[in-house]
Design a protein around this motif. Structure first.
Motif, PDB file in Angstrom:
ATOM      1  N   TRP A 116      -3.693  -5.181  29.313  1.00 37.17           N
ATOM      2  CA  TRP A 116      -2.509  -5.140  28.428  1.00 37.17           C
ATOM      3  C   TRP A 116      -1.552  -6.275  28.726  1.00 37.17           C
ATOM      4  CZ3 TRP A 116       2.345  -4.859  30.411  1.00 37.17           C
ATOM      5  CH2 TRP A 116       2.509  -4.312  31.684  1.00 37.17           C
ATOM      6  N   GLU A 117      -1.487  -6.658  30.013  1.00 41.14           N
ATOM      7  CA  GLU A 117      -0.545  -7.714  30.369  1.00 41.14           C
ATOM      8  C   GLU A 117      -0.959  -9.046  29.734  1.00 41.14           C
ATOM      9  OE1 GLU A 117       0.857  -7.408  34.399  1.00 41.14           O
ATOM     10  OE2 GLU A 117       1.621  -9.466  34.341  1.00 41.14           O
ATOM     11  N   ALA A 118      -2.255  -9.314  29.762  1.00 42.49           N
ATOM     12  CA  ALA A 118      -2.761 -10.541  29.123  1.00 42.49           C
ATOM     13  C   ALA A 118      -2.494 -10.492  27.622  1.00 42.49           C
ATOM     14  CB  ALA A 118      -4.257 -10.686  29.406  1.00 42.49           C
ATOM     15  N   SER A 149       8.116  -0.031  31.937  1.00 38.31           N
ATOM     16  CA  SER A 149       9.008   1.133  31.948  1.00 38.31           C
ATOM     17  C   SER A 149       8.577   2.156  30.901  1.00 38.31           C
ATOM     18  CB  SER A 149      10.469   0.721  31.767  1.00 38.31           C
ATOM     19  OG  SER A 149      10.670   0.082  30.524  1.00 38.31           O
ATOM     20  N   VAL A 150       8.440   1.728  29.670  1.00 37.33           N
ATOM     21  CA  VAL A 150       7.954   2.622  28.610  1.00 37.33           C
ATOM     22  C   VAL A 150       6.954   1.855  27.757  1.00 37.33           C
ATOM     23  CG1 VAL A 150       8.549   4.052  26.627  1.00 37.33           C
ATOM     24  CG2 VAL A 150      10.179   3.847  28.495  1.00 37.33           C
ATOM     25  N   SER A 151       5.765   2.389  27.596  1.00 34.27           N
ATOM     26  CA  SER A 151       4.741   1.742  26.777  1.00 34.27           C
ATOM     27  C   SER A 151       5.208   1.621  25.332  1.00 34.27           C
ATOM     28  CB  SER A 151       3.459   2.579  26.838  1.00 34.27           C
ATOM     29  OG  SER A 151       2.590   2.220  25.785  1.00 34.27           O
ATOM     30  N   THR A 152       4.845   0.524  24.685  1.00 31.64           N
ATOM     31  CA  THR A 152       5.203   0.369  23.274  1.00 31.64           C
ATOM     32  C   THR A 152       4.047   0.784  22.369  1.00 31.64           C
ATOM     33  OG1 THR A 152       4.485  -1.927  23.176  1.00 31.64           O
ATOM     34  CG2 THR A 152       6.793  -1.548  23.743  1.00 31.64           C
ATOM     35  N   PHE A 153       3.075   1.511  22.926  1.00 36.08           N
ATOM     36  CA  PHE A 153       1.987   2.055  22.095  1.00 36.08           C
ATOM     37  C   PHE A 153       2.602   3.032  21.100  1.00 36.08           C
ATOM     38  CE2 PHE A 153      -1.177   5.415  21.322  1.00 36.08           C
ATOM     39  CZ  PHE A 153      -2.194   4.645  20.788  1.00 36.08           C
ATOM     40  N   VAL A 154       2.300   2.836  19.797  1.00 36.16           N
ATOM     41  CA  VAL A 154       2.902   3.731  18.806  1.00 36.16           C
ATOM     42  C   VAL A 154       1.891   4.661  18.130  1.00 36.16           C
ATOM     43  CG1 VAL A 154       4.904   2.273  18.304  1.00 36.16           C
ATOM     44  CG2 VAL A 154       2.801   1.952  16.989  1.00 36.16           C
ATOM     45  N   GLY A 155       0.602   4.472  18.437  1.00 31.26           N
ATOM     46  CA  GLY A 155      -0.418   5.302  17.808  1.00 31.26           C
ATOM     47  C   GLY A 155      -1.311   4.466  16.914  1.00 31.26           C
ATOM     48  N   GLU A 156      -2.437   5.066  16.467  1.00 28.87           N
ATOM     49  CA  GLU A 156      -3.378   4.388  15.554  1.00 28.87           C
ATOM     50  C   GLU A 156      -3.851   3.038  16.099  1.00 28.87           C
ATOM     51  OE1 GLU A 156      -4.976   5.390  12.831  1.00 28.87           O
ATOM     52  OE2 GLU A 156      -4.032   7.353  12.866  1.00 28.87           O
ATOM     53  N   GLY A 157      -3.937   2.913  17.429  1.00 27.04           N
ATOM     54  CA  GLY A 157      -4.442   1.679  18.016  1.00 27.04           C
ATOM     55  C   GLY A 157      -3.482   0.512  17.951  1.00 27.04           C
ATOM     56  N   VAL A 158      -2.192   0.824  17.780  1.00 25.70           N
ATOM     57  CA  VAL A 158      -1.202  -0.251  17.635  1.00 25.70           C
ATOM     58  C   VAL A 158      -0.141  -0.174  18.734  1.00 25.70           C
ATOM     59  CG1 VAL A 158       0.584  -1.228  16.115  1.00 25.70           C
ATOM     60  CG2 VAL A 158      -1.525  -0.303  15.127  1.00 25.70           C
ATOM     61  N   ALA A 159       0.167  -1.330  19.314  1.00 23.97           N
ATOM     62  CA  ALA A 159       1.298  -1.451  20.245  1.00 23.97           C
ATOM     63  C   ALA A 159       2.231  -2.513  19.691  1.00 23.97           C
ATOM     64  CB  ALA A 159       0.824  -1.827  21.637  1.00 23.97           C
ATOM     65  N   ILE A 160       3.524  -2.343  19.950  1.00 16.86           N
ATOM     66  CA  ILE A 160       4.517  -3.304  19.416  1.00 16.86           C
ATOM     67  C   ILE A 160       5.368  -3.864  20.560  1.00 16.86           C
ATOM     68  CG2 ILE A 160       4.572  -2.403  17.055  1.00 16.86           C
ATOM     69  CD1 ILE A 160       7.155  -0.863  17.865  1.00 16.86           C
ATOM     70  N   PRO A 161       4.797  -4.697  21.417  1.00 12.73           N
ATOM     71  CA  PRO A 161       5.559  -5.202  22.562  1.00 12.73           C
ATOM     72  C   PRO A 161       6.804  -5.980  22.143  1.00 12.73           C
ATOM     73  CG  PRO A 161       3.238  -5.820  22.719  1.00 12.73           C
ATOM     74  CD  PRO A 161       3.460  -5.278  21.345  1.00 12.73           C
ATOM     75  N   ASP A 218      -7.200  -1.719  27.031  1.00 10.98           N
ATOM     76  CA  ASP A 218      -6.685  -0.490  27.629  1.00 10.98           C
ATOM     77  C   ASP A 218      -5.177  -0.613  27.829  1.00 10.98           C
ATOM     78  OD1 ASP A 218      -6.916   2.121  29.040  1.00 10.98           O
ATOM     79  OD2 ASP A 218      -6.147   0.906  30.686  1.00 10.98           O
ATOM     80  N   TRP A 219      -4.455   0.327  27.257  1.00 12.69           N
ATOM     81  CA  TRP A 219      -2.985   0.284  27.253  1.00 12.69           C
ATOM     82  C   TRP A 219      -2.465   1.528  27.953  1.00 12.69           C
ATOM     83  CZ3 TRP A 219      -1.626  -4.262  24.831  1.00 12.69           C
ATOM     84  CH2 TRP A 219      -0.246  -4.545  24.772  1.00 12.69           C
ATOM     85  N   HIS A 220      -2.463   1.528  29.255  1.00 14.74           N
ATOM     86  CA  HIS A 220      -2.035   2.701  30.033  1.00 14.74           C
ATOM     87  C   HIS A 220      -2.785   3.946  29.549  1.00 14.74           C
ATOM     88  CE1 HIS A 220       1.371   0.004  30.896  1.00 14.74           C
ATOM     89  NE2 HIS A 220       1.512  -0.116  29.603  1.00 14.74           N
ATOM     90  N   GLY A 221      -4.072   3.796  29.302  1.00 15.01           N
ATOM     91  CA  GLY A 221      -4.879   4.949  28.898  1.00 15.01           C
ATOM     92  C   GLY A 221      -5.100   5.044  27.397  1.00 15.01           C
ATOM     93  N   ASP A 222      -4.310   4.367  26.611  1.00 12.51           N
ATOM     94  CA  ASP A 222      -4.539   4.334  25.162  1.00 12.51           C
ATOM     95  C   ASP A 222      -5.323   3.072  24.817  1.00 12.51           C
ATOM     96  OD1 ASP A 222      -3.040   6.690  24.292  1.00 12.51           O
ATOM     97  OD2 ASP A 222      -1.279   5.604  24.986  1.00 12.51           O
ATOM     98  N   ARG A 223      -5.999   3.078  23.658  1.00 11.49           N
ATOM     99  CA  ARG A 223      -6.763   1.913  23.236  1.00 11.49           C
ATOM    100  C   ARG A 223      -5.995   1.175  22.151  1.00 11.49           C
ATOM    101  NH1 ARG A 223     -10.851   1.003  19.332  1.00 11.49           N
ATOM    102  NH2 ARG A 223     -12.282  -0.658  19.950  1.00 11.49           N
ATOM    103  N   VAL A 224      -5.742  -0.096  22.407  1.00 12.67           N
ATOM    104  CA  VAL A 224      -4.975  -0.898  21.454  1.00 12.67           C
ATOM    105  C   VAL A 224      -5.843  -1.976  20.827  1.00 12.67           C
ATOM    106  CG1 VAL A 224      -3.159  -2.659  21.304  1.00 12.67           C
ATOM    107  CG2 VAL A 224      -2.676  -0.469  22.393  1.00 12.67           C
ATOM    108  N   VAL A 225      -5.850  -2.002  19.504  1.00 12.80           N
ATOM    109  CA  VAL A 225      -6.611  -2.999  18.755  1.00 12.80           C
ATOM    110  C   VAL A 225      -5.667  -4.024  18.126  1.00 12.80           C
ATOM    111  CG1 VAL A 225      -8.190  -3.303  16.785  1.00 12.80           C
ATOM    112  CG2 VAL A 225      -8.467  -1.353  18.322  1.00 12.80           C
ATOM    113  N   ILE A 226      -4.470  -3.559  17.778  1.00  8.55           N
ATOM    114  CA  ILE A 226      -3.479  -4.441  17.149  1.00  8.55           C
ATOM    115  C   ILE A 226      -2.220  -4.492  18.011  1.00  8.55           C
ATOM    116  CG2 ILE A 226      -1.944  -4.766  15.145  1.00  8.55           C
ATOM    117  CD1 ILE A 226      -4.804  -5.040  14.305  1.00  8.55           C
ATOM    118  N   CYS A 227      -1.817  -5.709  18.282  1.00 13.51           N
ATOM    119  CA  CYS A 227      -0.607  -5.924  19.066  1.00 13.51           C
ATOM    120  C   CYS A 227       0.368  -6.708  18.196  1.00 13.51           C
ATOM    121  CB  CYS A 227      -0.982  -6.767  20.264  1.00 13.51           C
ATOM    122  SG  CYS A 227      -0.369  -6.159  21.771  1.00 13.51           S
TER     123      CYS A 227
END
Lengths: 161, 102
Positions: A34-36, A65-77, A102-111
């Motif tokens: 996730w960091e990369a 501090s708080v993951s920006t994973f929002v669901g449906e394979g999407v994170a919004i850093p 891998d996003w703290h246990g969630d799977r992210v396809v779209i960032c």
């Protein structure tokens, strides 16, 4: 919001590419963790002249501090409140990782990276929120194969606020 | 813990750290769901929760900070930005009546 004009839809709708430049959209790439992934989306915001390079560190901090994973394979850093002065202008970036990250246990396809000092990006995030409530369109975004397709999906519907 | 009758809720605030990402998305969803009610929905950074907010929803990881900023307000923590039962409960209480507990 925008004043009603005679050329209705074109004038009232948000021009997505003003905030999400085609050069800030990367499809079909990979990231080791996730960091990369955050460094990649953050680097696009820096390259677009939207934020100082240190902003990317604030984005990573926020993710710790708080993951920006929002669901449906999407994170919004995005950065922390303290990082707001590192923002030059409002902008978004979009990176697709078809294999998932891998996003703290969630799977992210779209960032989707966000640098926002004001509220200019709100209609686009509202559109994203709506899109993700619709499973079919959420899948379309995850599977988008062209930049045009991404821009089209991210364009707010003129009839909704 | 403070609580409030749903009929007394005039302003609902969704707070996150910077107020630029996740809170914006959730606020937009909540606004849509509360369309037709008179409740005002806003999103703010967790350290800048307005004094006239009646209910604050924020990510569980930020709830302590929100409580520090506004100790007398009803703070509802959630974990999921979409489809969190805590958020649904608040929306249903506003729409159908009930008490919202902090």
């Amino acid at each position: 919001m925008a004043e009603p004009t005679e050329t209705a839809t074109e004038e009232q709708s948000v021009v997505v590419t003003d905030l999400l430049a085609p050069a800030s959209i990367v499809l079909g790439t990979t990231a080791s963790d996730w960091e990369a992934a955050v460094r990649l989306v953050g680097g696009l915001l820096v390259a677009a002249g939207a934020a100082a390079p240190e902003y990317v560190d604030r984005m990573i901090e926020r993710e710790h501090s708080v993951s920006t994973f929002v669901g449906e394979g999407v994170a919004i850093p995005h950065g922390t409140l303290a990082g707001k002065d590192l923002i030059v202008k409002d902008a978004l970036s979009f990176v697709q990782f078809p294999e998932g990250v891998d996003w703290h246990g969630d799977r992210v396809v779209i960032c989707i990276g966000i640098a926002a000092g004001g509220n200019g990006h709100v209609p686009i995030l509202a559109q994203l929120a709506e899109l993700l409530m619709d499973e079919e369109r959420a899948a379309a975004l995850r599977n988008a194969s062209s930049i045009d397709e991404v821009i089209e999906l991210m364009t707010p519907d003129p009839e909704t606020d | 813990m403070p609580s409030i009758e749903s009929t007394d809720v005039k302003k609902l605030v969704i707070a996150c750290d910077a107020g630029m990402g996740s809170s914006v998305m959730l606020a937009s969803n909540v606004k849509k769901q509360l369309k037709g009610t008179s409740v005002i929905v806003e999103h703010t950074p967790v350290d800048h929760i307005p004094a006239d907010a009646d209910v604050v929803m924020c990510h569980a990881g930020l709830a302590e900070r929100a409580r520090k900023t506004r100790p007398d307000m009803v703070i509802v923590p959630f974990r999921l930005f979409m489809g969190d039962p805590a958020v649904t409960k608040v929306i249903n209480a506003i729409k159908n009546g009930g008490t919202i507990d902090g």
